[in-house]
Design an enzyme around this catalytic site. Structure first.
Site, short mmCIF file in Angstrom:
data_model
loop_
_atom_site.label_atom_id
_atom_site.label_comp_id
_atom_site.label_asym_id
_atom_site.label_seq_id
_atom_site.Cartn_x
_atom_site.Cartn_y
_atom_site.Cartn_z
N HIS A 199 -11.32 9.63 7.74
CA HIS A 199 -11.05 8.20 7.85
C HIS A 199 -10.45 7.78 9.19
O HIS A 199 -10.90 6.82 9.80
CB HIS A 199 -10.11 7.79 6.72
CG HIS A 199 -9.83 6.32 6.64
ND1 HIS A 199 -10.83 5.38 6.53
CD2 HIS A 199 -8.66 5.63 6.65
CE1 HIS A 199 -10.29 4.16 6.47
NE2 HIS A 199 -8.99 4.29 6.55
N HIS A 246 -9.18 9.56 3.89
CA HIS A 246 -8.86 8.54 2.90
C HIS A 246 -9.14 9.12 1.52
O HIS A 246 -10.21 9.68 1.29
CB HIS A 246 -9.68 7.27 3.12
CG HIS A 246 -9.10 6.08 2.45
ND1 HIS A 246 -9.12 5.91 1.08
CD2 HIS A 246 -8.44 4.99 2.95
CE1 HIS A 246 -8.51 4.78 0.78
NE2 HIS A 246 -8.08 4.21 1.88
N ARG A 285 -0.66 8.65 9.44
CA ARG A 285 -0.59 7.20 9.64
C ARG A 285 -0.17 6.48 8.36
O ARG A 285 -0.71 6.73 7.29
CB ARG A 285 -1.96 6.68 10.09
CG ARG A 285 -2.04 5.16 10.21
CD ARG A 285 -3.41 4.75 10.69
NE ARG A 285 -4.43 4.98 9.69
CZ ARG A 285 -5.01 4.02 8.96
NH1 ARG A 285 -4.63 2.77 9.10
NH2 ARG A 285 -5.96 4.31 8.10
N ARG A 321 -1.13 8.95 2.11
CA ARG A 321 -2.52 9.38 2.02
C ARG A 321 -2.72 10.89 2.11
O ARG A 321 -3.62 11.43 1.47
CB ARG A 321 -3.35 8.68 3.10
CG ARG A 321 -3.54 7.20 2.82
CD ARG A 321 -4.29 6.52 3.93
NE ARG A 321 -4.51 5.12 3.62
CZ ARG A 321 -5.04 4.24 4.45
NH1 ARG A 321 -5.43 4.64 5.65
NH2 ARG A 321 -5.20 2.99 4.10
N GLU A 353 0.83 -1.20 0.00
CA GLU A 353 0.00 0.00 0.00
C GLU A 353 0.87 1.25 0.00
O GLU A 353 2.10 1.17 0.14
CB GLU A 353 -0.96 -0.02 1.20
CG GLU A 353 -1.93 -1.19 1.17
CD GLU A 353 -2.95 -1.16 2.30
OE1 GLU A 353 -2.84 -0.29 3.18
OE2 GLU A 353 -3.87 -2.00 2.28
#
Length: 520
Positions: free
Chosen positions: A347, A239, A382, A286, A111
């Site tokens: 998110h 997100h 994060r 992100r 990811e």
């Protein structure tokens, strides 16, 4: 009721703690809704952990520090990553079924922000698999009691003994919680030697979120009112890719793993745009991707951009992302032929209740785990799929710490019963529902992906009006879950705004047009 461990929350953090703590005493789990209605069950991507070469703990540590803009605590990052493999083994022992390749190895995904393939998953419904298996273990254990639809109203401290407690107090102690019982419609007292706050996220302070409706910042608000420490609330992760469907709540998540498999973000002209913002393209962290999508939407004036997965092999969808494919198809979108309309949504909260390396808060006998806590792992942003891992690691560590201390803790039985004198049933729920709409609008427009000093001040001023109105309503009303949730959402929103106003820079998830980031 008296218990050894009172766990408020039934997601991965609360359940994994309970499954460890059951060996040391009686556990009571409170769930404000059905026990399985948690943020955990909506986690699609998976859990990041070092499993095979060429991956290493050092690589995972470096990726985490980079994603957190070097604001992450190096000691906490090292603890979390080096304990990752053992905690994943705990999940496997509890029956969690992670996908494997034909050779029998775990099928690891990659990811955004990860330098290696290290994300264990169960198709595109990893959280649901984890939630179900942990719940199955807990519900059949004689030492664990699960109370569904019970709402924790306040944590009990010396304040409820008539003693003065302030944010400067160094000896605050938690004795349990006042809890709304849905069967009696009264607030009852649960006394505990140790209390664990595992209440999840804050997403519903925003108008568009991937979080379930139960994510209203309850734990953070309760600890703040109890004068416990809170930090990092300005860092709210949006997100970048949720399915555009304005009438759906929570927003349906299009996992980052789909981009890891090769899907590309595109504008309304069909052009890939992420390369303009970051060399990593659609697999940038992100915060970068969310701001890029937000900027492209502002440029085009449209309500969404597109995620193009048409070039992927159909077997990728059917084997790894069946729920995403099915969801899109239900809306008339064949993801193997059509681009997917996507939009950012609130998110994950990277800040929360301050805890040490054992998950202990600044209040004695009180622990905080999962998204409501701030361990120092995430810093300003994060790294994808580190959240489930954090929950496991610190639930394990908190249980180790609490199990040792509980031997010397006595139940405090001098607590006053909840005083409902002078309160009446609120006959006008419009006062609550409209305040929630106002709050979500304020946060979405003024405290979202991109901020400014003027927007934050406007949000602060309007939030204070909502606070005064709601506190007056709360003081005169019989306790209901909805009024308490509104109160908690206002408190949480205030903390986000307060911390954002203090940070006179753009860092990670907090981006202000008044303080553009310095160029390297």
């Amino acid at each position: 009721m008296e218990v050894d461990f009172l766990v408020i929350g039934s997601g991965i953090a609360g359940l994994s703690f309970a499954l460890k703590a059951r060996a040391f005493g009686k556990v009571c789990i409170l769930s404000k809704d059905a026990a399985q209605e948690t943020s955990t069950r909506y986690a699609q991507g998976g859990i990041a952990a070092v499993m095979y070469d060429p991956d290493s703990y050092e690589k995972h540590i470096q990726d985490t520090m980079i994603a957190g803009c070097d604001l992450s605590d190096p000691e906490i990052v090292r603890i979390t990553i080096t304990e990752s493999t053992e905690r994943v083994k705990d999940l496997i022992a509890w029956g969690v079924d992670f996908d494997k390749t034909g050779s029998g190895k775990y099928d690891l995904a990659k990811e955004g922000g990860h330098s290696e393939f290290r994300v264990l998953h169960h198709k595109d419904a990893t959280g649901l698999e984890i939630q179900q298996k942990l719940y199955d273990q807990a519900k059949n254990d004689p030492n664990i009691e699960i109370l569904e639809n019970y709402f924790a109203v306040e944590l009990i401290t010396q304040h409820h003994l008539g003693m003065m407690v302030t944010k400067h107090s160094t000896d605050i102690c938690c004795y349990g919680a006042y809890v709304h019982n849905p069967h009696t419609n009264k607030v009852e007292t649960i006394l505990a030697k140790t209390t664990i706050v595992a209440t999840g996220g804050i997403g519903n302070v925003y108008g568009n979120t991937t979080n379930p409706v139960v994510a209203t910042g309850d734990g953070i608000a309760m600890v703040h009112r109890a004068k416990g420490r809170v930090r990092g609330m300005e860092f709210v992760q949006f997100h970048p890719t949720t399915l555009y469907n304005p009438n759906e709540r929570p927003a349906f998540l299009i996992t980052e793993a789909l981009r890891g498999a090769g899907a590309v973000l595109k504008d309304w002209h069909g052009n890939s745009f992420m390369e303009k913002y970051d060399a990593r393209g659609s697999l940038a962290p992100r915060d970068i991707v969310a701001r890029a999508v937000d900027h492209e939407m502002k440029i085009s004036g449209e309500h969404y951009v597109f995620l193009d997965a048409r070039h992927l092999d159909k077997s990728v969808f059917f084997n790894h992302f069946p729920n995403i494919y099915s969801k899109c198809l239900s809306m008339g979108i064949d993801a193997t032929k059509d681009m997917i309309p996507v939009v950012p949504a609130a998110h994950y909260s990277c800040g929360g209740i301050w805890v040490d390396k054992w998950g202990k808060t600044s209040i004695d006998n009180l622990y905080a785990l999962g998204e409501c806590s701030s361990t120092g792992l995430h810093g300003a942003n994060r790294l994808a799929s580190n959240s489930l891992l954090e929950s496991l690691v610190f639930s394990h560590r908190a249980c180790q710490h609490a199990a040792e201390r509980i031997k010397n803790i006595e139940i405090h039985r001098g607590i006053k019963e909840w005083n409902a004198e002078g309160t009446v049933s609120n006959e006008e729920m419009i006062l609550v529902t409209q305040s929630i709409r106002e709050l979500q609008s304020i946060m979405s427009y003024y405290v979202g992906i991109v901020r400014s000093d003027e927007r934050l001040q406007r949000a602060f001023d309007r939030m204070y009006i909502l606070y005064r109105e709601t506190e007056n309503l709360y003081q005169h009303s019989v306790v209901t879950k909805r009024i308490c949730e509104l109160r908690n959402m206002i408190c949480t929103a205030y903390l986000i705004i307060r911390e954002a106003k203090k940070r006179k820079e753009s860092l990670g998830l907090h981006y202000s047009i008044d303080y553009p980031p310095k160029q390297n």
